[in-house]
Motif scaffolding. Structure first.
Motif, PDB file in Angstrom:
ATOM      1  N   ASP A 488      -4.908  -9.704  10.252  1.00 30.37           N
ATOM      2  CA  ASP A 488      -4.176  -8.709  11.037  1.00 30.37           C
ATOM      3  C   ASP A 488      -2.864  -8.370  10.336  1.00 30.37           C
ATOM      4  OD1 ASP A 488      -6.160  -8.657  12.913  1.00 30.37           O
ATOM      5  OD2 ASP A 488      -5.124  -9.939  14.369  1.00 30.37           O
ATOM      6  N   ALA A 489      -2.997  -7.852   9.118  1.00 41.76           N
ATOM      7  CA  ALA A 489      -1.840  -7.407   8.324  1.00 41.76           C
ATOM      8  C   ALA A 489      -0.820  -8.524   8.102  1.00 41.76           C
ATOM      9  CB  ALA A 489      -1.179  -6.202   8.990  1.00 41.76           C
ATOM     10  N   LEU A 490      -1.295  -9.761   8.085  1.00 37.76           N
ATOM     11  CA  LEU A 490      -0.388 -10.891   7.871  1.00 37.76           C
ATOM     12  C   LEU A 490      -0.390 -11.361   6.421  1.00 37.76           C
ATOM     13  CD1 LEU A 490       1.507 -12.998   9.159  1.00 37.76           C
ATOM     14  CD2 LEU A 490      -0.530 -14.378   9.680  1.00 37.76           C
ATOM     15  N   LEU A 491      -1.529 -11.230   5.763  1.00 41.37           N
ATOM     16  CA  LEU A 491      -1.689 -11.729   4.397  1.00 41.37           C
ATOM     17  C   LEU A 491      -1.695 -10.576   3.393  1.00 41.37           C
ATOM     18  CD1 LEU A 491      -4.484 -14.340   5.139  1.00 41.37           C
ATOM     19  CD2 LEU A 491      -2.141 -14.862   4.443  1.00 41.37           C
ATOM     20  N   PRO A 492      -1.245 -10.827   2.168  1.00 42.33           N
ATOM     21  CA  PRO A 492      -0.692 -12.089   1.680  1.00 42.33           C
ATOM     22  C   PRO A 492       0.724 -12.330   2.218  1.00 42.33           C
ATOM     23  CG  PRO A 492      -0.538 -10.421  -0.020  1.00 42.33           C
ATOM     24  CD  PRO A 492      -1.314  -9.799   1.104  1.00 42.33           C
ATOM     25  N   LEU A 493       1.091 -13.588   2.286  1.00 38.99           N
ATOM     26  CA  LEU A 493       2.418 -13.950   2.760  1.00 38.99           C
ATOM     27  C   LEU A 493       3.477 -13.565   1.730  1.00 38.99           C
ATOM     28  CD1 LEU A 493       1.717 -17.513   4.209  1.00 38.99           C
ATOM     29  CD2 LEU A 493       1.971 -15.379   5.503  1.00 38.99           C
ATOM     30  N   LYS A 494       4.644 -13.206   2.223  1.00 43.31           N
ATOM     31  CA  LYS A 494       5.763 -12.893   1.338  1.00 43.31           C
ATOM     32  C   LYS A 494       6.442 -14.184   0.897  1.00 43.31           C
ATOM     33  CE  LYS A 494       6.832  -8.330   3.265  1.00 43.31           C
ATOM     34  NZ  LYS A 494       5.631  -8.234   4.110  1.00 43.31           N
ATOM     35  N   ASN A 495       6.937 -14.190  -0.327  1.00 40.66           N
ATOM     36  CA  ASN A 495       7.682 -15.348  -0.818  1.00 40.66           C
ATOM     37  C   ASN A 495       8.857 -15.638   0.111  1.00 40.66           C
ATOM     38  OD1 ASN A 495       6.005 -15.665  -2.997  1.00 40.66           O
ATOM     39  ND2 ASN A 495       7.337 -14.611  -4.441  1.00 40.66           N
TER      40      ASN A 495
END
Length: 652
Positions: A488-495
């Motif tokens: 749900d537009a979460l990945l990829p995670l931001k640094n």
């Protein structure tokens, strides 16, 4: 109170004394037997030269026999050897069973005090190495120990030297179950830190990359040969059409064509285009397909002895063997324990079933290689009753005769060659029938180059096994095997994302790409790794190693997961040994991954976008336990309204 303490002290001292005395008696008894066995051995085989040919004089007669001649045709070498073998040597060669090694790479000859439970247990349960090699004339074994590479190589050299001193110097074939996974399950696979780590067979199938799978086989071949392992008791070409089956994790999933592609690439990686001195022979299993277990129960246990075909889909399960294993010329085949109910002229297990082994495998499919039974289908052991399903009423000797009459060549997990000797001496089996099997078994030893040089370089073993290039390839495969099921537009995670993690072996690896926090309320994202649910069973020793039964999470397990992941945007990473029911977890999480043996380090790279997910599901994920129970054991991807279908997988 003081009196009670005194009594307790003496009681404990008495128990310790009894245990020490018992161990001492067992030790010196086995040591005495070992010494007597060693006295029966001859000298080591000298290396001689005759007519410009250098050879190992294995029978120590001072001349070049055809079977010792590295330049002779293999068939001539096989025929010459079999002519020289006596009945006891032939009988012993028809067995392959577990063998013990000390933690220092020495043959296990006496009881061992070890912190490793497998080593400790096997030192008491198994006959000594010399008992099986010298007296019982066995020359094929599967090893269970996971030692450093140089110690495994040392062990190979030690038992090869023992075998060299027998009458004909027949070398040992060392076999093993899979050793390249990231998890340890002694019932099916052996975690070996000395080797590179790869995803399970399900994970290899999820990559859909046959070139990568062949490369895996080639790397595993190099690591095996470096330590002296020359026979792989794998791959599993079975189809996981029954989602509850506890052995699904060793398969390439439920699709026959996908399994065939993966099986072919796997075998070619281990064996090469033809079996030679650089190969590891594959014993592909379990013919003719061990997946459609009734209600998903495994035939290692009496309650799982029946295979069910409600979809009349027997032929579908043979496809991975025909289009995969046989296309790659697999050297050997292993049938499974189960009874293919209603499929043959008698309802007996595969290893006893002449319609399956002689009729289908030999006559129809023209397989001429070694057929070895699965382990312990004849005799009762400390591990449980003999898995002689359908022929339980027969004596051990009658069971052996039925297996040989069915067309099998070798007995797995057994060491009772005296019964074969009795069958021949009583006129119940002709020795010429044994010769057919012995030639198949010895032919593979010759093709593998074991008669010419079965020894390995102990120093090179450490340099080859587990080298960085191999480990890096394994990590690439782990990443490629991960299947993104929801995002749900979460990945990829931001640094720098603040993450709270649970279920990891090395949570600190998340600190760097992200910021690791100690409490969920301080996190931007929660990451939870979960395992596939299963029923805890304890009626049989091996049950603890078999994750089978339910695919749904219990109320307690589900509450623990949902209570955590409902607090913040959450990523759930499900390690799938079987198709777990993830319906409510998928609904609650913001992102969901399936993985099949991925290290925490590789997981971090995928979650933070350093590597993009590309895996596809090797089986469907059912939406409910009811759907699981209503599907047919022998039919692929047939559960009602699956949560995620076979082949599903997102990217980013």
């Amino acid at each position: 109170m003081k009196k009670f303490g005194k009594i307790l002290k003496y009681l404990i001292l008495g128990i310790i004394t009894v245990l020490v005395l018992g161990f001492a008696i067992a030790y010196f008894s086995m040591k005495s037997k070992s010494n007597k066995n060693m006295e029966l051995l001859g000298v080591e085989a000298p290396t001689l030269s005759q007519g410009g040919i250098s050879f190992r004089d294995l029978n120590k007669n001072g001349k070049l026999d055809t079977y010792e001649n590295p330049n002779a045709q293999i068939e001539d070498r096989v025929d010459d050897l079999v002519r020289q073998m006596n009945l006891e040597e032939k009988a012993g060669s028809m067995y392959i069973t577990m063998i013990g090694t000390t933690t220092d790479g020495e043959p296990m000859e006496t009881p061992a005090i070890s912190t490793d439970p497998i080593t400790f247990m096997m030192s008491f349960i198994l006959p000594s190495n010399s008992e099986m090699i010298v007296r019982q004339k066995l020359n094929s074994f599967n090893i269970l120990a996971s030692l450093d590479a140089d110690k495994m190589a040392k062990y190979n050299n030690n038992i090869q030297k023992m075998a060299e001193r027998t009458r004909l110097g027949i070398p040992i074939t060392i076999a093993t179950d899979p050793r390249h996974g990231t998890q340890n399950n002694p019932g099916a696979a052996l975690y070996t830190p000395a080797f590179s780590q790869w995803p399970s067979s399900l994970g290899l199938a999820a990559t859909r990359d046959t070139l990568l799978v062949r490369e895996f086989g080639d790397i595993a071949r190099q690591e095996y040969t470096a330590v002296g392992i020359r026979l792989a008791l794998h791959p599993m070409a079975d189809l996981a059409t029954e989602p509850r089956w506890g052995r699904s994790n060793g398969t390439f999933g439920e699709d026959a064509q996908l399994s065939a592609m993966m099986t072919k690439a796997y075998v070619l990686g281990f064996q090469g285009d033809s079996l030679d001195q650089n190969s590891v022979a594959c014993m592909t299993k379990h013919f003719s397909g061990g997946g459609p277990q009734k209600d998903g129960e495994d035939p290692h246990f009496p309650y799982g002895k029946e295979q069910a075909y409600p979809g009349d889909n027997f032929d579908y399960h043979v496809i991975p063997f025909i289009d995969g294993a046989f296309e790659a010329n697999t050297a050997q085949i292993m049938p499974y324990y189960g009874i293919p109910v209603g499929q043959t002229s008698e309802d007996v297990a595969f290893g006893f079933n002449k319609d399956i082994i002689q009729g289908l495998l030999r006559d129809s499919l023209n397989f001429q290689g070694v057929v070895c039974t699965d382990w312990n289908i004849i005799s009762d052991t400390q591990m449980g009753e003999g898995r002689a399903w359908g022929v339980e009423h027969l004596s051990y000797k009658e069971r052996i005769k039925k297996v040989i009459d069915a067309g099998c060549d070798q007995f797995g997990g057994e060491n009772n060659p005296e019964l074969i000797v009795d069958l021949v001496n009583e006129g119940l089996i002709d020795e010429s029938r044994l010769d057919i099997s012995i030639k198949r078994i010895m032919r593979d030893k010759f093709r593998l180059g074991l008669f010419d040089n079965p020894y390995v370089n102990e120093q090179n073993a450490t340099r080859i096994a587990g080298q960085n290039a191999f480990r890096e390839k394994g990590e690439i495969a782990q990443a490629k095997s991960m299947v993104l099921l929801k995002n749900d537009a979460l990945l990829p995670l931001k640094n720098g994302t603040k993450v709270y993690v649970e279920g990891m072996l090395i949570p600190e690896v998340f600190d760097g790409p992200g910021t690791l926090v100690k409490n969920p309320e301080d996190a931007d994202v929660i990451i939870k790794r979960i395992r596939t649910p299963f029923d805890e069973r304890s009626d049989y020793f091996l049950e603890k190693f078999f994750h089978q039964g339910r695919l749904y999470y219990s109320d307690e397990e589900k509450k623990e997961i949902l209570d955590l992941i409902s607090q913040k945007p959450s990523i759930v990473v499900a390690n799938l040994e079987r198709p777990a029911i993830l319906t409510e977890i998928a609904g609650t999480s913001a992102a969901l991954f399936a993985e099949f043996g991925t290290s925490d380090e590789v997981l971090v790279d995928v979650l933070f976008g350093k590597i993009k997910p590309s895996g596809k599901l090797p089986f469907e994920l059912p939406s409910s336990q009811e759907a699981v129970e209503n599907q047919k054991e022998d039919v692929p991807y047939d559960s009602k309204d699956p949560l995620y279908p076979f082949g599903y997988g997102l990217g980013y």
